[in-house]
Design a protein around this motif. Structure first.
Motif, PDB file in Angstrom:
ATOM      1  N   GLU A 165      19.746  65.428  16.196  1.00  0.00           N
ATOM      2  CA  GLU A 165      21.035  65.730  17.069  1.00  0.00           C
ATOM      3  C   GLU A 165      22.296  65.931  16.081  1.00  0.00           C
ATOM      4  OE1 GLU A 165      21.670  62.412  19.533  1.00  0.00           O
ATOM      5  OE2 GLU A 165      20.114  63.063  21.184  1.00  0.00           O
TER       6      GLU A 165
ATOM      7  N   LYS B 199       8.979  53.128  18.045  1.00  0.00           N
ATOM      8  CA  LYS B 199      10.158  53.691  18.736  1.00  0.00           C
ATOM      9  C   LYS B 199      11.172  53.540  17.718  1.00  0.00           C
ATOM     10  CE  LYS B 199      12.066  54.106  22.864  1.00  0.00           C
ATOM     11  NZ  LYS B 199      11.665  54.956  23.829  1.00  0.00           N
ATOM     12  N   ILE B 200      11.336  52.493  17.044  1.00  0.00           N
ATOM     13  CA  ILE B 200      12.782  52.889  15.791  1.00  0.00           C
ATOM     14  C   ILE B 200      12.495  54.098  15.290  1.00  0.00           C
ATOM     15  CG2 ILE B 200      13.549  51.882  14.112  1.00  0.00           C
ATOM     16  CD1 ILE B 200      13.076  49.036  15.036  1.00  0.00           C
TER      17      ILE B 200
ATOM     18  N   ALA C  89      10.910  57.034  15.980  1.00  0.00           N
ATOM     19  CA  ALA C  89      11.323  58.167  16.906  1.00  0.00           C
ATOM     20  C   ALA C  89      12.863  58.191  17.155  1.00  0.00           C
ATOM     21  CB  ALA C  89      10.388  57.908  18.459  1.00  0.00           C
ATOM     22  N   LEU C  90      13.276  57.138  17.662  1.00  0.00           N
ATOM     23  CA  LEU C  90      14.954  57.265  17.886  1.00  0.00           C
ATOM     24  C   LEU C  90      15.609  57.752  16.445  1.00  0.00           C
ATOM     25  CD1 LEU C  90      15.345  54.056  20.191  1.00  0.00           C
ATOM     26  CD2 LEU C  90      15.542  56.473  20.558  1.00  0.00           C
ATOM     27  N   ALA C  91      15.153  57.291  15.258  1.00  0.00           N
ATOM     28  CA  ALA C  91      15.845  57.650  14.307  1.00  0.00           C
ATOM     29  C   ALA C  91      15.737  59.064  13.862  1.00  0.00           C
ATOM     30  CB  ALA C  91      15.348  56.747  12.980  1.00  0.00           C
ATOM     31  N   ARG C  92      14.505  59.667  14.114  1.00  0.00           N
ATOM     32  CA  ARG C  92      14.097  61.111  14.266  1.00  0.00           C
ATOM     33  C   ARG C  92      15.021  62.071  14.946  1.00  0.00           C
ATOM     34  NH1 ARG C  92       8.793  59.597  13.563  1.00  0.00           N
ATOM     35  NH2 ARG C  92       8.548  60.059  15.959  1.00  0.00           N
ATOM     36  N   ARG C  93      15.271  61.303  16.312  1.00  0.00           N
ATOM     37  CA  ARG C  93      16.010  62.103  17.140  1.00  0.00           C
ATOM     38  C   ARG C  93      17.425  61.994  16.847  1.00  0.00           C
ATOM     39  NH1 ARG C  93      16.268  60.759  23.607  1.00  0.00           N
ATOM     40  NH2 ARG C  93      17.830  62.141  24.140  1.00  0.00           N
ATOM     41  N   GLN C  94      18.035  61.077  16.309  1.00  0.00           N
ATOM     42  CA  GLN C  94      19.459  60.913  15.907  1.00  0.00           C
ATOM     43  C   GLN C  94      19.782  61.889  14.769  1.00  0.00           C
ATOM     44  OE1 GLN C  94      20.671  56.996  14.736  1.00  0.00           O
ATOM     45  NE2 GLN C  94      22.910  57.595  15.097  1.00  0.00           N
TER      46      GLN C  94
END
Length: 171
Positions: free
Chosen positions: A40, A29-30, A32-37
């Motif tokens: 963006e 999850k960490i 995935a959120l880092a990739r998404r950030q």
């Protein structure tokens, strides 16, 4: 010492496996959120700049131009296309309407074609006086005979500073 772990080896191995699975889920999850950030941030960096001027288009086959807006005006409709400064000035000069919100005619220096001229200070004062007069006269709160308070020779106060009096005058 407080020890809340189970005493046998099998249950301790089970807990270790369970917590390892949870750590893998948390790590995934960490990541995935880092990739998404980062995606963006890359999208914000690579976003093209908004056009300087846009023209709102009508409905139909020919889609005639309706109104000229600045590129960042939120009042522009969904049907629009970017135009350059010269085309925006030409369209305004030929009689197309300027947006009353973003006022591209003023920004382009074409103030004599404005359909909504900015009010002057004198116009605003006259307008406010007229509105107050209408509120008092239409509501029947004021009559010309009541201009002077009885026996004092002083003009009556039309407005008081209390909120309840003002709101009762306006309702």
């Amino acid at each position: 010492m407080f020890d809340d772990l189970p005493p046998d080896l099998d249950r301790l191995h089970t807990l270790r496996v369970w917590h390892t699975m949870w750590l893998q889920r948390i790590d995934a999850k960490i990541a995935a959120l880092a990739r998404r950030q980062t995606e963006e941030e890359r999208g914000h960096r690579n976003r093209p700049a908004p056009p300087e001027w846009i023209i709102e288009l009508g409905i139909g086959e020919r889609r005639p131009p309706l109104q000229i807006h600045t590129g960042d005006c939120h009042m522009a409709g969904k049907r629009h296309r970017p135009v350059d400064r010269d085309e925006a000035r030409r369209l305004l000069a030929t009689g197309h309407k300027a947006c009353g919100h973003c006022r591209p005619d003023s920004l382009l220096g074409i103030t004599d074609l404005s359909s909504n001229p900015a009010p002057t200070a004198a116009t605003a004062r006259r307008s406010n006086t007229h509105i107050a007069w209408l509120i008092i006269h239409i509501r029947g709160r004021y009559t010309p005979a009541a201009d002077v308070e009885a026996g004092t020779g002083q003009p009556q106060k039309l407005f008081t500073t209390t909120r309840s009096t003002w709101s009762s005058t306006c309702t």
